[in-house]
Design a protein around this motif. Structure first.
Motif, PDB file in Angstrom:
ATOM      1  N   GLU A 164       0.665  -1.346  -0.089  1.00  0.00           N
ATOM      2  CA  GLU A 164       0.429   0.067   0.110  1.00  0.00           C
ATOM      3  C   GLU A 164       0.882   1.363  -0.104  1.00  0.00           C
ATOM      4  OE1 GLU A 164      -0.704  -0.536   4.799  1.00  0.00           O
ATOM      5  OE2 GLU A 164      -2.416  -0.721   3.658  1.00  0.00           O
ATOM      6  N   THR A 165       0.258   2.350  -0.022  1.00  0.00           N
ATOM      7  CA  THR A 165       0.643   3.645  -0.692  1.00  0.00           C
ATOM      8  C   THR A 165       1.143   4.004   1.582  1.00  0.00           C
ATOM      9  OG1 THR A 165      -1.381   4.929   0.587  1.00  0.00           O
ATOM     10  CG2 THR A 165      -0.318   5.012  -2.164  1.00  0.00           C
ATOM     11  N   VAL A 166       2.561   4.740   1.299  1.00  0.00           N
ATOM     12  CA  VAL A 166       2.958   5.738   2.811  1.00  0.00           C
ATOM     13  C   VAL A 166       2.803   6.471   2.878  1.00  0.00           C
ATOM     14  CG1 VAL A 166       4.268   3.294   2.956  1.00  0.00           C
ATOM     15  CG2 VAL A 166       4.953   4.872   2.419  1.00  0.00           C
ATOM     16  N   SER A 167       2.818   7.185   4.507  1.00  0.00           N
ATOM     17  CA  SER A 167       2.537   8.852   4.116  1.00  0.00           C
ATOM     18  C   SER A 167       3.772   8.721   4.524  1.00  0.00           C
ATOM     19  CB  SER A 167       1.536   8.949   5.666  1.00  0.00           C
ATOM     20  OG  SER A 167       0.231   8.670   4.448  1.00  0.00           O
ATOM     21  N   ILE A 168       4.792  10.588   4.680  1.00  0.00           N
ATOM     22  CA  ILE A 168       5.803  10.312   5.064  1.00  0.00           C
ATOM     23  C   ILE A 168       5.627  12.061   5.907  1.00  0.00           C
ATOM     24  CG2 ILE A 168       8.309  10.669   4.676  1.00  0.00           C
ATOM     25  CD1 ILE A 168       7.783   8.539   2.181  1.00  0.00           C
ATOM     26  N   TYR A 169       6.348  12.101   6.628  1.00  0.00           N
ATOM     27  CA  TYR A 169       5.999  13.580   7.631  1.00  0.00           C
ATOM     28  C   TYR A 169       7.173  13.363   7.261  1.00  0.00           C
ATOM     29  CZ  TYR A 169       1.425  11.532   8.642  1.00  0.00           C
ATOM     30  OH  TYR A 169      -0.095  10.717   8.709  1.00  0.00           O
ATOM     31  N   ARG A 170       7.015  15.551   6.806  1.00  0.00           N
ATOM     32  CA  ARG A 170       8.622  15.683   6.790  1.00  0.00           C
ATOM     33  C   ARG A 170       8.734  17.401   8.193  1.00  0.00           C
ATOM     34  NH1 ARG A 170       7.686  18.008   0.454  1.00  0.00           N
ATOM     35  NH2 ARG A 170       4.981  18.080   1.666  1.00  0.00           N
ATOM     36  N   ALA A 171       9.540  16.771   8.419  1.00  0.00           N
ATOM     37  CA  ALA A 171      10.144  18.518   9.936  1.00  0.00           C
ATOM     38  C   ALA A 171      10.891  18.993   9.564  1.00  0.00           C
ATOM     39  CB  ALA A 171      10.562  17.050  11.218  1.00  0.00           C
ATOM     40  N   THR A 172      10.900  20.720  10.339  1.00  0.00           N
ATOM     41  CA  THR A 172      11.791  21.127   9.580  1.00  0.00           C
ATOM     42  C   THR A 172      11.500  21.957  11.192  1.00  0.00           C
ATOM     43  OG1 THR A 172       9.940  22.873   9.442  1.00  0.00           O
ATOM     44  CG2 THR A 172      10.594  21.140   7.114  1.00  0.00           C
ATOM     45  N   LYS A 173      12.297  22.895  10.923  1.00  0.00           N
ATOM     46  CA  LYS A 173      12.771  24.036  11.956  1.00  0.00           C
ATOM     47  C   LYS A 173      13.644  25.307  10.951  1.00  0.00           C
ATOM     48  CE  LYS A 173      14.152  23.901  17.168  1.00  0.00           C
ATOM     49  NZ  LYS A 173      14.563  23.076  18.071  1.00  0.00           N
ATOM     50  N   ALA A 174      12.887  26.683  12.115  1.00  0.00           N
ATOM     51  CA  ALA A 174      13.299  27.651  11.525  1.00  0.00           C
ATOM     52  C   ALA A 174      13.535  27.476   9.530  1.00  0.00           C
ATOM     53  CB  ALA A 174      14.374  27.946  11.705  1.00  0.00           C
ATOM     54  N   GLY A 175      12.492  27.133   9.493  1.00  0.00           N
ATOM     55  CA  GLY A 175      11.680  26.502   7.986  1.00  0.00           C
ATOM     56  C   GLY A 175      13.444  25.860   6.776  1.00  0.00           C
ATOM     57  N   ASP A 176      14.113  25.006   7.394  1.00  0.00           N
ATOM     58  CA  ASP A 176      14.523  24.001   7.836  1.00  0.00           C
ATOM     59  C   ASP A 176      14.914  22.563   7.542  1.00  0.00           C
ATOM     60  OD1 ASP A 176      16.316  26.069   6.109  1.00  0.00           O
ATOM     61  OD2 ASP A 176      17.730  26.238   8.629  1.00  0.00           O
ATOM     62  N   PRO A 177      14.465  21.704   6.407  1.00  0.00           N
ATOM     63  CA  PRO A 177      14.752  20.377   6.607  1.00  0.00           C
ATOM     64  C   PRO A 177      15.335  19.709   7.690  1.00  0.00           C
ATOM     65  CG  PRO A 177      15.096  20.727   4.912  1.00  0.00           C
ATOM     66  CD  PRO A 177      15.455  21.547   4.987  1.00  0.00           C
ATOM     67  N   ILE A 178      15.218  19.264   8.413  1.00  0.00           N
ATOM     68  CA  ILE A 178      15.908  18.117   9.742  1.00  0.00           C
ATOM     69  C   ILE A 178      15.391  16.892   9.440  1.00  0.00           C
ATOM     70  CG2 ILE A 178      16.068  19.978  10.787  1.00  0.00           C
ATOM     71  CD1 ILE A 178      13.708  17.651  12.328  1.00  0.00           C
ATOM     72  N   GLY A 179      14.030  16.220   9.566  1.00  0.00           N
ATOM     73  CA  GLY A 179      13.875  14.824   9.218  1.00  0.00           C
ATOM     74  C   GLY A 179      13.110  14.766   9.127  1.00  0.00           C
ATOM     75  N   PHE A 180      12.637  13.095   9.159  1.00  0.00           N
ATOM     76  CA  PHE A 180      11.044  12.213   8.805  1.00  0.00           C
ATOM     77  C   PHE A 180      11.140  11.455   9.769  1.00  0.00           C
ATOM     78  CE2 PHE A 180      13.950  12.783   4.791  1.00  0.00           C
ATOM     79  CZ  PHE A 180      12.808  13.858   3.799  1.00  0.00           C
ATOM     80  N   VAL A 181       8.619  11.729   9.299  1.00  0.00           N
ATOM     81  CA  VAL A 181       8.375  10.542  10.432  1.00  0.00           C
ATOM     82  C   VAL A 181       7.833   9.601   8.970  1.00  0.00           C
ATOM     83  CG1 VAL A 181       6.686   9.743  11.555  1.00  0.00           C
ATOM     84  CG2 VAL A 181       8.395  11.899  12.247  1.00  0.00           C
TER      85      VAL A 181
END
Length: 215
Positions: A75-92
Motif C-alpha cells: 500500500e501507499t505510505v505517508s511521510i511527514y517532513r520535519a523542519t525547524k526555522a524553515g530548514d528540513p531536519i528529518g522525517f517520520v
C-alpha cells in the motif's frame, strides 16, 4: 391474509428506511468529530517519534503520500517532513515489516537527515501475546532502544539482534519479531537517505492534509 402481509411488509420497509436515515444522520453529525479525534491521535503519535523540541512545523500538514516497495509492498505510505526555522531536519515515515512471526508489522519511524533515529512506534501487529508483542510500548520499553541510534551503510552489522552479532536485545523465546523490526527500521532509514531530495521537493498531498484544510 394477503393484506396483512402487505401491511407488515410496508411497516418493515418503513422501519428499515427510518433506521437507515437515522444512521446516516448520526454519521454526518459525528464525522467531523471523528476526523478531529483521528487527527489528534495521529499528531500525538507523530510527536512520540519526532519530539516537539526537534521541530517547529505541523508534521501532519507537511505530509506526502507515495508508494515505495522498501517501505510497504502492499500500500501507499505517508511521510511527514520535519523542519525547524524553515530548514528540513528529518522525517517520520510509515513503514511495514513484512516478515514478522505472524505477518506484517506496521510502524512509524522518526529520523533526522543524518540517519539518527528519533523514535519508533509500532502501530499495528499480530505477534504472539507474551512473546512478540513486546514490540508494543504498552508491554515493554524495548522499542525505546532505537532512540539515538544511527543508521549508515557502514554500520549494517550493528542493525540486528545480539544473537546475530547486532546491538539490539532479542526476546526470550522470540527472535523473529524483534529482528524484523530492527531490519525494517534500518531499511527505512537507508531508503530515506536515498530519496531525501525527492521527498523534500514533493508537494504535500496526504488525505489528512486535505481534510484538515477543509475544516
Amino acid at each position: 391474509m394477503i393484506n396483512n402481509i402487505y401491511k407488515n411488509g410496508a411497516i418493515l420497509a418503513a422501519f428499515a428506511l427510518a433506521t437507515t436515515g437515522l444512521i446516516g444522520l448520526t454519521f454526518l453529525g459525528t464525522k467531523g468529530q471523528i476526523e478531529q479525534q483521528r487527527n489528534e491521535r495521529l499528531q500525538a503519535t507523530l510527536v512520540q517519534v519526532m519530539p516537539d523540541d526537534m521541530h517547529d512545523n505541523a508534521l501532519a500538514e507537511s505530509c506526502i503520500s507515495l508508494t515505495n516497495e522498501a517501505l510497504s509492498a502492499e500500500e501507499t505510505v505517508s511521510i511527514y517532513r520535519a523542519t525547524k526555522a524553515g530548514d528540513p531536519i528529518g522525517f517520520v515515515i510509515e513503514s511495514t515489516a513484512p516478515n514478522g512471526y505472524s505477518g506484517n508489522i506496521h510502524m512509524l519511524v522518526g529520523m533526522l537527515l543524518d540517519g539518527t533515529i528519533t523514535g519508533v512506534r509500532v502501530l499495528d501487529h499480530k505477534e504472539t501475546p507474551g512473546l512478540g508483542d513486546k514490540i508494543n510500548l504498552r508491554i515493554s520499553d524495548w522499542i525505546l532502544s532505537f532512540n539515538g541510534k544511527v543508521v549508515s551503510p557502514d554500520n549494517a552489522a550493528l542493525w540486528d539482534v545480539k544473537k546475530n552479532g547486532g546491538q539490539f536485545d532479542q526476546f526470550t523465546g522470540a527472535t523473529i519479531t524483534p529482528r524484523a523490526v530492527v531490519k525494517q527500521v534500518e531499511l527505512t532509514a537507508l531508503t530515506a537517505a536515498e530519496h531525501t531530495t525527492e521527498w523534500l521537493d514533493m508537494a504535500a498531498n496526504c488525505q489528512v492534509v486535505q481534510e484538515m484544510s477543509n475544516e
